[in-house]
Design an enzyme around this catalytic site. Structure first.
Site, PDB file in Angstrom:
ATOM      1  N   CYS A   1      24.294  44.342  44.879  1.00 16.36           N
ATOM      2  CA  CYS A   1      24.623  43.101  44.165  1.00 16.36           C
ATOM      3  C   CYS A   1      24.066  41.840  44.815  1.00 16.36           C
ATOM      4  O   CYS A   1      24.228  40.746  44.276  1.00 16.36           O
ATOM      5  CB  CYS A   1      26.131  42.995  43.998  1.00 16.36           C
ATOM      6  SG  CYS A   1      26.829  44.508  43.307  1.00 16.36           S
TER       7      CYS A   1
ATOM      8  N   HIS B   1      29.936  41.157  35.856  1.00 18.86           N
ATOM      9  CA  HIS B   1      29.154  41.325  37.090  1.00 18.86           C
ATOM     10  C   HIS B   1      27.855  42.037  36.730  1.00 18.86           C
ATOM     11  O   HIS B   1      27.854  43.217  36.398  1.00 18.86           O
ATOM     12  CB  HIS B   1      29.957  42.136  38.101  1.00 18.86           C
ATOM     13  CG  HIS B   1      29.306  42.224  39.447  1.00 18.86           C
ATOM     14  ND1 HIS B   1      28.062  41.680  39.717  1.00 18.86           N
ATOM     15  CD2 HIS B   1      29.714  42.788  40.610  1.00 18.86           C
ATOM     16  CE1 HIS B   1      27.749  41.915  40.970  1.00 18.86           C
ATOM     17  NE2 HIS B   1      28.734  42.585  41.540  1.00 18.86           N
TER      18      HIS B   1
ATOM     19  N   HIS C   1      30.795  34.634  44.933  1.00 19.03           N
ATOM     20  CA  HIS C   1      30.471  35.974  44.434  1.00 19.03           C
ATOM     21  C   HIS C   1      31.590  36.430  43.492  1.00 19.03           C
ATOM     22  O   HIS C   1      31.326  36.911  42.394  1.00 19.03           O
ATOM     23  CB  HIS C   1      30.295  36.933  45.606  1.00 19.03           C
ATOM     24  CG  HIS C   1      29.806  38.288  45.210  1.00 19.03           C
ATOM     25  ND1 HIS C   1      28.659  38.482  44.466  1.00 19.03           N
ATOM     26  CD2 HIS C   1      30.302  39.534  45.443  1.00 19.03           C
ATOM     27  CE1 HIS C   1      28.469  39.780  44.257  1.00 19.03           C
ATOM     28  NE2 HIS C   1      29.454  40.439  44.836  1.00 19.03           N
TER      29      HIS C   1
END
Length: 396
Positions: free
Chosen positions: A158, A326, A291
């Protein structure tokens, strides 16, 4: 001053363009909903940030032959890179030394998982075998755009797109390239949906980053790219600069395959490194695009790291993953675009679905659109394997 950002392109659950995404952010309009493009009996039970265009619609938009072997990852990536080049008013690629650094984790598995049982007997679908590899989407995009100088793929989970942006900046600073298209692309697939479900960090409800009662993430798909250019190109071409990438840092927790450490060491070190490079102190950061995955582990760990860096004076912060889901390898680039938009709009975008403060930290994200003077925005991207990256964007 840093490296200049002169173009941006994005396609996500909240729109097919920079303008669409900007409007959705300012209107607090999320794109997270039920799964439509993947056939599964669980579609009504899964909340995802899905791009509304189907593969055939993307094919038409990109003027590709119907018998191409682009996967959805490649289609989304080509759509966003073309938009970024157009946004930067680049018509001749070969005029300057130009590279592309594209991030992906899903690669071509959306197609290979679909046809896996047919590959041995159906010659028509065998064209997708070679597109499974993560690097193929990057090469196909480079070929379509005419980029021959440099092309590479980054896959650090990620934090991938943030690392792509970082590498692009380093190549420009080192004088290796004059301009680099940097970002990431990932499509939804059954493999990733089931994988995150197996890890028990996927929420069946809308994700609520930094909420005390957060239940997990919503997956998303997107592609986003920035055009980075050297000062020499900007001055020669009299280019408009949207913002500067003034600092970046990468560190590793070295703690666990999928979990962040309780003291947020990797995140703490990445933020410290980025601040040092930008020659900024923590008090000069006006907004943190966190995040903020809405998983119990990440949000606690990131909150601790933020408190370690900023102490009692934590600036406005929010996670925009409540808008897009996400988007895995694309997340760092999606949020880089949102950070630049925040600077352009002088606006902090909200952390949707938040209700209850985490008792462990007492930190409360911004929950509605806030207009304020922004000079520097810090954006975090943390990946499995402990790979933590921070970018700092500064007003042009």
């Amino acid at each position: 001053m840093g490296v200049a950002i002169t173009g941006m392109g994005i396609i996500s659950a909240i729109g097919h363009s920079i303008e669409d995404n900007r409007a959705s952010l300012l209107a607090s309009k999320s794109g997270v909903g039920t799964l439509k493009h993947i056939q599964t009996k669980h579609s009504e039970l899964i909340k995802v940030g899905e791009v509304s265009f189907s593969n055939s619609e993307l094919t038409k938009q990109l003027h590709l032959d119907q018998d191409h072997n682009y996967t959805r990852t490649g289609l989304l990536g080509l759509f966003a890179t073309k938009a970024a080049l157009k946004n930067s008013n680049i018509t001749t690629i070969s005029e300057y030394r130009t590279g592309i650094i594209s991030a992906t984790t899903v690669g071509g598995m959306d197609m290979t998982e679909l046809y896996l049982k047919q590959f041995a007997t159906n010659a028509d679908v065998q064209k997708y075998i070679q597109t499974h590899h993560a690097g193929i989407s990057t090469q196909k995009i480079a070929d379509a755009l005419g980029i021959t100088e440099f092309a590479t793929t980054i896959s650090t989970a990620c934090s991938s797109a943030a690392n792509a942006i970082m590498l692009g900046a380093r190549l420009i600073k080192a004088g290796k390239l004059d301009r680099v298209v940097v970002g990431g692309t990932d499509a939804l697939s059954k493999f990733t949906i089931n994988g995150f479900k197996t890890l028990m960090i996927q929420s069946d409800a809308l994700c609520a980053p930094f909420d005390a009662d957060r239940k997990g993430l919503n997956l998303g798909e997107a592609a986003a790219y920035l055009v980075l250019e050297s000062d020499a190109v900007v001055q020669k071409e009299k280019k408009e600069v949207f913002a500067y990438l003034s600092g970046y840092g990468n560190a590793n927790d070295a703690f666990h395959q999928t979990a962040s450490s309780e003291n947020g060491e990797g995140a703490f070190l990445a933020m410290q490194k980025a601040l040092k490079m930008a020659e900024l102190n923590p008090g000069q950061i006006d907004y943190i695009n966190a995040h903020g995955t809405a998983t119990p582990n990440n949000d606690f760990s990131e909150s601790i790291a933020i408190q370690r860096v900023f102490g009692e004076n934590v600036p406005h912060f929010s996670s925009t993953k409540s808008f897009t889901g996400h988007t895995l390898a694309a997340a760092g680039a999606v949020e880089a675009v949102f950070s630049v938009l925040a600077l352009q709009e002088q606006t902090v975008f909200p952390n949707l679905n938040f209700k209850t403060v985490m008792p462990e930290t007492g930190l409360k994200p911004v929950t509605s659109v806030v207009k304020k003077e922004l000079q520097h925005v810090l954006s975090n991207s943390f990946g499995f394997g402990g790979n933590c990256s921070t970018l700092i964007f500064s007003k042009a």
